[in-house]
Scaffold this motif. Structure first.
Motif, mmCIF file in Angstrom:
data_model
loop_
_atom_site.group_PDB
_atom_site.id
_atom_site.type_symbol
_atom_site.label_atom_id
_atom_site.label_comp_id
_atom_site.label_asym_id
_atom_site.label_seq_id
_atom_site.Cartn_x
_atom_site.Cartn_y
_atom_site.Cartn_z
ATOM 1 N N SER A 61 0.839 -1.193 0.000
ATOM 2 C CA SER A 61 0.000 0.000 0.000
ATOM 3 C C SER A 61 0.876 1.247 0.000
ATOM 4 C CB SER A 61 -0.908 -0.007 1.234
ATOM 5 O OG SER A 61 -1.495 1.258 1.440
ATOM 6 N N ILE A 62 0.529 2.213 -0.856
ATOM 7 C CA ILE A 62 1.328 3.434 -0.955
ATOM 8 C C ILE A 62 1.316 4.191 0.369
ATOM 9 C CG2 ILE A 62 1.545 5.657 -2.112
ATOM 10 C CD1 ILE A 62 2.406 3.353 -3.804
ATOM 11 N N GLY A 63 0.152 4.245 1.023
ATOM 12 C CA GLY A 63 0.067 4.951 2.296
ATOM 13 C C GLY A 63 0.926 4.313 3.375
ATOM 14 N N ASP A 64 0.840 2.982 3.505
ATOM 15 C CA ASP A 64 1.659 2.280 4.500
ATOM 16 C C ASP A 64 3.140 2.399 4.175
ATOM 17 O OD1 ASP A 64 -0.628 1.507 5.801
ATOM 18 O OD2 ASP A 64 -0.741 -0.454 4.836
ATOM 19 N N LEU A 65 3.461 2.332 2.897
ATOM 20 C CA LEU A 65 4.860 2.427 2.483
ATOM 21 C C LEU A 65 5.418 3.823 2.753
ATOM 22 C CD1 LEU A 65 6.944 0.553 1.263
ATOM 23 C CD2 LEU A 65 6.289 1.370 -1.003
ATOM 24 N N ALA A 66 4.607 4.853 2.505
ATOM 25 C CA ALA A 66 5.050 6.223 2.781
ATOM 26 C C ALA A 66 5.345 6.411 4.268
ATOM 27 C CB ALA A 66 3.989 7.218 2.317
ATOM 28 N N LEU A 67 4.466 5.861 5.118
ATOM 29 C CA LEU A 67 4.677 5.969 6.560
ATOM 30 C C LEU A 67 5.936 5.221 6.987
ATOM 31 C CD1 LEU A 67 3.702 6.842 9.355
ATOM 32 C CD2 LEU A 67 2.283 4.772 9.423
ATOM 33 N N LEU A 68 6.149 4.031 6.437
ATOM 34 C CA LEU A 68 7.331 3.246 6.780
ATOM 35 C C LEU A 68 8.614 3.967 6.375
ATOM 36 C CD1 LEU A 68 8.842 0.681 7.630
ATOM 37 C CD2 LEU A 68 8.329 -0.277 5.373
ATOM 38 N N VAL A 69 8.644 4.495 5.158
ATOM 39 C CA VAL A 69 9.845 5.193 4.676
ATOM 40 C C VAL A 69 10.116 6.433 5.517
ATOM 41 C CG1 VAL A 69 10.838 6.434 2.719
ATOM 42 C CG2 VAL A 69 9.621 4.289 2.340
ATOM 43 N N ARG A 70 9.053 7.169 5.865
ATOM 44 C CA ARG A 70 9.231 8.371 6.685
ATOM 45 C C ARG A 70 9.761 8.016 8.072
ATOM 46 N NH1 ARG A 70 10.135 13.139 5.269
ATOM 47 N NH2 ARG A 70 8.262 13.309 3.974
ATOM 48 N N GLN A 71 9.223 6.973 8.690
ATOM 49 C CA GLN A 71 9.697 6.575 10.017
ATOM 50 C C GLN A 71 11.146 6.090 9.962
ATOM 51 O OE1 GLN A 71 6.688 3.652 10.966
ATOM 52 N NE2 GLN A 71 5.495 5.107 12.171
ATOM 53 N N LEU A 72 11.477 5.322 8.939
ATOM 54 C CA LEU A 72 12.845 4.828 8.804
ATOM 55 C C LEU A 72 13.810 5.980 8.582
ATOM 56 C CD1 LEU A 72 14.700 2.376 8.643
ATOM 57 C CD2 LEU A 72 14.178 2.213 6.202
ATOM 58 N N GLN A 73 13.410 6.945 7.769
ATOM 59 C CA GLN A 73 14.264 8.114 7.525
ATOM 60 C C GLN A 73 14.495 8.910 8.808
ATOM 61 O OE1 GLN A 73 12.424 11.512 7.047
ATOM 62 N NE2 GLN A 73 14.437 12.442 7.382
ATOM 63 N N THR A 74 13.449 9.055 9.620
ATOM 64 C CA THR A 74 13.580 9.803 10.872
ATOM 65 C C THR A 74 14.560 9.122 11.825
ATOM 66 O OG1 THR A 74 11.301 10.602 10.643
ATOM 67 C CG2 THR A 74 12.307 10.753 12.825
#
Length: 403
Positions: A61-74
């Motif tokens: 899911s694009i939404g779940d993937l966006a959240l995962l990438v943002r959390q990993l980047q942080t």
């Protein structure tokens, strides 16, 4: 400590093969345990690894993937090692496909694989531009910056998708309600009125006769018609998934003026954002172009983009090959040309992508705003036709009684 399920094969002292599963925090722990049991490990792999041999993998899911990438980047931005960051994220997901994805990435990184390589064989299908960007970030040592850019891209894509879905909810409800009303009138109201008309032995108007035929067909074959309709929808979806059929249908859509503009601007925005993100991440221009071209889902437009890779590899500018493609808007061509001359190609691509994403959102909202009254008019016309078909014989009877 995060435990994962592993499947193992090992040899016993007598030479027989033993298979089983065991929970551990890594494959090395499973091998150590097998040796303690007097067994010789042959193969140890996570249970999820079996998924990578399947020819089909569900898309994330694009939404779940966006959240995962943002959390990993942080987490990476704060100096947290990659394996620790994945382990922390794994604790947030108790179940579901994202838990499987993060668990797979964590295990692969623990075994020494890079994040991009782990994404390639993940149990969920991930966007190719994300994998290429992560690979470039790992090679350049700026993985956190690359993930920040990809998080922005995924969040913008998800926001646009949610806007379109929200705008479609009301028209869809209107259509469903109107169809339910029409079905109720034809299957329950009309048959009772037909009984009255038949008892009076009166000649009926053509419109009423047609309605009676439709009502009879719906009553006798309603289930078959519904099943056939669902089957046709399934066939249409199947045709859409075939590249040849989808190319033919998209070619027809490109002949519709407003739809053509919408498809071209949406493809331009996605292509420009992907290319800008990859170039900014340090991906070579030829590789970035190849990946960006693959993200264009309109196959007739994608076919025009394919020669760009070879032309750029021979030294041609991106602006010149865009002009050869023949569908890029003039503003996008101007921005790319300016970016190539000023050394700000990535920034100009992102600016153009943002501009056309906004255009797509406005155009889609305008079309949906026009669609709502159009559907109301069509459904109102259908209901009016049914009412007229019922009322015309009644008017005729009143005239006969008056005479």
């Amino acid at each position: 400590m995060v435990l994962m399920l592993f499947k193992y094969r090992a040899l016993t002292p007598s030479g027989r093969t033993r298979q089983g599963t065991r929970e551990a925090d890594g494959a090395r722990a499973v091998r150590d345990w097998l040796r303690q049991q007097g067994l010789v490990p042959i193969e140890v792999m996570p249970v999820q690894e079996r998924l990578k041999y399947r020819w089909w993998r569900p898309a994330a899911s694009i939404g779940d993937l966006a959240l995962l990438v943002r959390q990993l980047q942080t987490l990476l931005e704060t100096g947290t090692p990659l394996s620790d960051a994945l382990r922390l994220l794994l604790r947030q997901y108790e179940r579901g496909v994202m838990q499987r994805l993060i668990g797979w990435l964590y295990e692969q990184v623990q075994q020494g694989y890079g994040l991009a390589q782990a994404m390639t064989t993940a149990p969920l299908r991930l966007p190719s531009e994300l994998i290429a960007s992560v690979r470039a970030g790992e090679e350049s040592g700026h993985l956190d910056a690359v993930l920040a850019q990809m998080a922005d891209t995924l969040e913008n894509t998800d926001a646009l998708r949610k806007k379109l879905i929200a705008a479609l909810i009301y028209p869809a409800l209107v259509v469903m309600l109107a169809l339910a009303i029409v079905f109720f009138l034809i299957s329950h109201v009309v048959p009772k009125i037909v009984t009255v008309f038949n008892a009076m032995d009166q000649a009926l108007p053509p419109l009423t006769q047609g309605l009676i035929v439709v009502s009879s067909v719906v009553q006798q074959h309603g289930g078959v018609l519904l099943f056939s309709g669902l089957l046709d929808i399934g066939r249409l979806i199947g045709l859409w998934r075939r590249p040849g059929s989808r190319r033919w249908m998209q070619r027809l859509l490109l002949h519709l003026p407003i739809v053509r503009q919408l498809l071209i601007e949406a493809s331009t925005a996605r292509w420009a954002r992907t290319l800008g993100t990859l170039l900014d991440a340090g991906v070579p221009a030829v590789s970035a172009l190849r990946i960006a071209n693959e993200t264009v889902s309109v196959l007739p437009l994608q076919a025009r983009l394919m020669p760009m890779v070879e032309c750029v590899s021979k030294g041609e500018s991106i602006t010149s090959v865009m002009e050869k493609a023949g569908f890029f808007p003039p503003l996008m061509l101007h921005l790319v040309s300016s970016g190539e001359h000023n050394g700000q190609l990535e920034a100009m691509l992102m600016k153009g992508a943002q501009r056309y994403e906004q255009n797509v959102a406005r155009t889609a909202q305008t079309l949906l705003a026009l669609l709502e009254p159009l559907m109301i008019i069509i459904m109102g016309g259908v209901v009016l036709t049914i009412v007229l078909a019922v009322m015309l014989p009644i008017f005729s009877m009143n005239q006969m009684v008056g005479q």
